[in-house]
Write an enzyme that holds these catalytic residues in place. Structure first.
Site, short mmCIF file in Angstrom:
data_model
loop_
_atom_site.label_atom_id
_atom_site.label_comp_id
_atom_site.label_asym_id
_atom_site.label_seq_id
_atom_site.Cartn_x
_atom_site.Cartn_y
_atom_site.Cartn_z
N CYS A 2 0.85 -1.19 0.00
CA CYS A 2 0.00 0.00 0.00
C CYS A 2 0.88 1.24 0.00
CB CYS A 2 -0.95 0.08 1.19
SG CYS A 2 -2.12 -1.26 1.25
N ARG A 28 3.70 -0.23 -4.81
CA ARG A 28 3.43 -0.76 -3.47
C ARG A 28 2.09 -1.50 -3.39
NH1 ARG A 28 6.92 1.44 0.20
NH2 ARG A 28 5.58 0.76 1.88
N TRP A 72 -2.95 -2.65 -1.70
CA TRP A 72 -2.71 -4.08 -1.88
C TRP A 72 -3.59 -4.74 -0.83
CZ3 TRP A 72 -0.82 -8.23 1.03
CH2 TRP A 72 -0.53 -9.39 0.29
N ASN A 98 -1.63 1.91 5.83
CA ASN A 98 -0.76 0.87 5.28
C ASN A 98 -0.41 -0.07 6.42
OD1 ASN A 98 2.75 0.95 4.26
ND2 ASN A 98 1.30 -0.69 4.14
N GLY A 99 -0.79 -1.35 6.28
CA GLY A 99 -0.47 -2.30 7.35
C GLY A 99 -1.69 -3.14 7.69
N GLU A 458 14.79 -19.93 -8.13
CA GLU A 458 14.55 -18.59 -8.67
C GLU A 458 13.84 -18.69 -10.03
OE1 GLU A 458 14.33 -15.66 -7.96
OE2 GLU A 458 14.68 -14.47 -9.76
N LYS A 462 10.22 -17.07 -11.07
CA LYS A 462 10.01 -16.14 -12.20
C LYS A 462 8.88 -16.63 -13.09
CE LYS A 462 11.61 -13.20 -11.18
NZ LYS A 462 12.58 -12.86 -10.18
N GLU A 465 5.42 -16.19 -11.16
CA GLU A 465 4.86 -14.86 -10.95
C GLU A 465 4.52 -14.13 -12.24
OE1 GLU A 465 7.30 -12.26 -8.53
OE2 GLU A 465 9.11 -12.88 -9.53
N HIS A 481 12.32 -38.62 -4.78
CA HIS A 481 11.83 -38.99 -3.44
C HIS A 481 10.35 -38.65 -3.27
CE1 HIS A 481 15.77 -40.25 -2.17
NE2 HIS A 481 16.28 -39.12 -2.65
N LYS A 575 5.40 -4.64 -5.39
CA LYS A 575 6.87 -4.60 -5.47
C LYS A 575 7.51 -4.56 -4.09
CE LYS A 575 10.66 -4.13 -7.95
NZ LYS A 575 11.15 -5.40 -8.50
O1 M6R Z 1 12.50 -5.95 -2.02
P1 M6R Z 1 12.96 -7.33 -1.67
O2 M6R Z 1 14.15 -7.78 -2.44
O3 M6R Z 1 13.15 -7.51 -0.18
O4 M6R Z 1 11.75 -8.26 -2.07
C1 M6R Z 1 11.74 -9.62 -1.73
C2 M6R Z 1 10.68 -10.36 -2.50
O5 M6R Z 1 9.41 -9.86 -2.19
C3 M6R Z 1 10.91 -10.26 -4.02
O6 M6R Z 1 12.15 -10.78 -4.38
C4 M6R Z 1 9.82 -11.03 -4.77
O7 M6R Z 1 9.93 -12.39 -4.53
C5 M6R Z 1 9.89 -10.69 -6.25
N1 M6R Z 1 8.57 -10.51 -6.77
C6 M6R Z 1 10.59 -11.72 -7.06
O8 M6R Z 1 10.60 -11.45 -8.41
#
Ligand code: M6R
Length: 580
Positions: A2, A28, A72, A98-99, A458, A462, A465, A481, A575
């Protein structure tokens, strides 16, 4: 999560300023947005609220006080009614939040005579403040209710004459302009208006009218307020000729890597700290957590040193062994992730030295850390992190090489990986073809061993998301396993096969999934008979992980585009993740 932006002052375009500020902090949260403004003719609050992204422009009538929000959603669905700002029953007070109000159900019991419109925890707060405001100043009413709120929150409240705000956990920054005051969740959003800033600390309350007064929220004792002239440049990411920020940021990665090896002052400082520490911990969330996990492997392989890795949100439950001799390296693009900030807070109470490896100057983590290492990757706008991740991995590798006394070798491998990434970007058409082939898959599996195991995690993140395809990253030896039960005819399985000690075993795993009908995608130095699709990546030693990650970023990007999704703003994400 937010975004909050507010303005009070002489200028008569308050709502316009707030809207422009919201455009900068939309990362945000982009479920919905809203702006409340007090019209110059003093007839009370007017509100514009919408579901979805902010439009690129919006015309507001004249006003000189305004508060706005990008949401959010946590409590209550994505609807106009649940969007902020929320008003009191009498319409006199407006609030953005926010929170999370963890005890909102308990607080709600107090509200007998109020008609709640939304399903949010936030709306409870404004009605409670409304009750107190009948016989108190706004400052007293806000402080009393904020002190009752459990959890981490920032609130901004206005009665059309002044703004009162306070925070615990979630960030708030104040700015003094020629015409008045601004308040926002992110300093960068304020910089176009002023560079005179105050970072509100947890437990502080600010009253903004013709002047600014700062208090402790617990007892309303006044604190001296001092603005600092911040010498930071406003960063407004633009897409340029690229269709999406994600693709632009992928293209920027070779340069980001070259930047990392140009100035090594921070790397050298941190290597010294690593040598003095008894117990080193790497901490991050999401992609940053995978870079930390990769750091653990890199330290073992390159520096022959054990470091501990933890996901930010789990660290509080395992950090009892931290001491004032430990070193905590907290890795975060935004520097605002609450699951990182919270354990760092606790570690600091134990006297642990904290390093922030972050991309965001002035962020909460940056300000908390004893040693600050800026990634200098430039603004990252796409929600899926790309260039920040690459910069994090490069620096963790440099720490490991430096610790082993081989910094020159580290520099060389990073340089070679930057060159290889340039080649991969040139060959992106091949990755697009793969995306066209597998975009209808329901599930994919990504496998790797050793350094390539965190890469697999990772890569899976990607893909998930950006394309919403279910993707699971595994240590490739672990698949048999249990999870191999999920492999069906045509299931895409992506394997990272670098020229290292993991190659023979990963190739055996490729055969195992092939035997169960998988569509086998091999990424590495050399084609193997089991591969249905092969993407060649030149061997660049331990830093082969970097071009491998870029392969996965491009695959995620092209899958999203093929599925007509917006890779820059995937559903349900934000983000900066500032709630628990
Ligand atoms: O701002 P940060 O690097 O602390 O964020 C951590 C995660 O929220 C961030 O890496 C998230 O997993 C991304 N969407 C990955 O692409």
């Amino acid at each position: 999560m937010c975004g909050i932006f507010g303005y009070i002052g002489q200028a008569n375009d308050a709502a316009q300023k707030v809207f422009n500020g919201l455009l900068d902090i939309e990362y945000r949260g982009y479920d919905s947005w809203g702006v409340a403004y007090w019209k110059m003719d003093n007839v009370g609050w007017k509100i514009e609220k919408r579901v979805g992204f902010l439009p690129s422009s919006f015309k507001f009538p004249a006003s000189n006080i305004s508060i706005g929000h990008t949401r959010w959603a946590t409590h209550g669905g994505v609807t106009v009614t649940n969007a902020h700002p929320h008003l009191s029953c009498d319409g006199k007070l407006a609030l953005v939040h926010n929170g999370i109000v963890e005890n909102y159900l308990e607080l709600k019991k107090e509200l007998k005579s109020h008609k709640l419109k939304s399903e949010t925890d936030t709306e409870i707060i404004i009605h409670l403040i409304e009750d107190r405001f009948k016989n108190n100043s706004l400052k007293h009413a806000v402080a009393e209710i904020f002190n009752k709120m459990a959890g981490l929150s920032a609130i901004v409240v206005s009665d059309g004459r002044e703004i009162v705000a306070c925070k615990r956990g979630s960030p708030l920054v104040l700015g003094k302009t020629k015409s008045g005051f601004v308040i926002a969740s992110d300093p960068n959003a304020i910089l176009p208006l002023t560079n005179k800033l105050i970072f509100l600390e947890d437990g502080q309350l600010v009253v903004l009218n013709k002047e600014l007064k700062l208090y402790e929220v617990k007892d309303l004792n006044e604190i001296q307020a001092e603005f600092t002239n911040i010498d930071w440049k406003y960063t407004q990411g633009t897409k340029g000729q690229f269709p999406h920020f994600m693709l632009k940021e992928i293209y920027e990665q070779p340069q980001v890597l070259y930047n990392q090896i140009q100035s090594l002052d921070s790397v050298e400082k941190i290597i010294k700290e690593l040598k003095n520490a008894f117990g080193t911990y790497f901490l991050g969330c999401g992609s940053a957590s995978y870079t930390c996990f990769l750091g653990e492997y890199a330290f073992s392989k390159i520096a022959k040193k054990h470091v501990n890795f933890s996901i930010g949100s789990e660290f509080n439950y395992t950090e009892d062994f931290l001491t004032d001799k430990s070193l905590l390296i907290a890795v975060s693009q935004s520097g605002e992730t609450i699951d990182v900030v919270e354990p760092v807070n606790l570690a600091k109470k134990k006297g642990t030295k904290v390093v922030a490896l972050t991309n965001t100057l002035g962020s909460t983590l940056y300000r908390m850390a004893d040693i600050k290492h800026l990634l200098n990757a430039g603004p990252e706008k796409a929600v899926a992190s790309t260039k920040a991740v690459i910069a994090m991995v490069a620096n963790l590798l440099l720490y490991a090489y430096g610790f082993a006394g081989k910094l020159e070798e580290g520099i060389k491998v990073i340089e070679n990986s930057a060159k290889e990434i340039e080649e991969i970007i040139k060959k992106q058409g091949e990755i697009k073809k793969l995306a066209d082939k597998i975009y209808q898959a329901q599930h994919t599996f990504v496998l790797g061993r050793g350094l390539s195991y965190p890469v697999a995690l990772e890569a899976a993140l990607k893909i998930k998301e950006t394309s919403y395809i279910h993707a699971e990253g595994f240590a490739s030896g672990e698949l048999k396993h249990g999870c191999i039960a999920l492999i069906d005819k045509g299931t895409p399985v992506i394997l990272f096969v670098p020229e290292d000690e993991t190659r023979p075993a990963v190739l055996a795993n490729a055969m195992e999934v092939k035997a169960r009908g998988a569509y086998v995608v091999g990424v590495g130095v050399e084609k193997a008979p089991s591969f249905d699709y092969f993407f060649k990546v030149k061997d660049v030693g331990a830093s082969s992980v970097l071009p491998h990650i870029v392969f996965a970023q491009l695959l995620g990007y092209f899958l999203a585009v093929k599925k007509r999704l917006n890779p820059d703003k995937p559903r349900n994400l934000a983000k900066s993740v500032t709630v628990k």
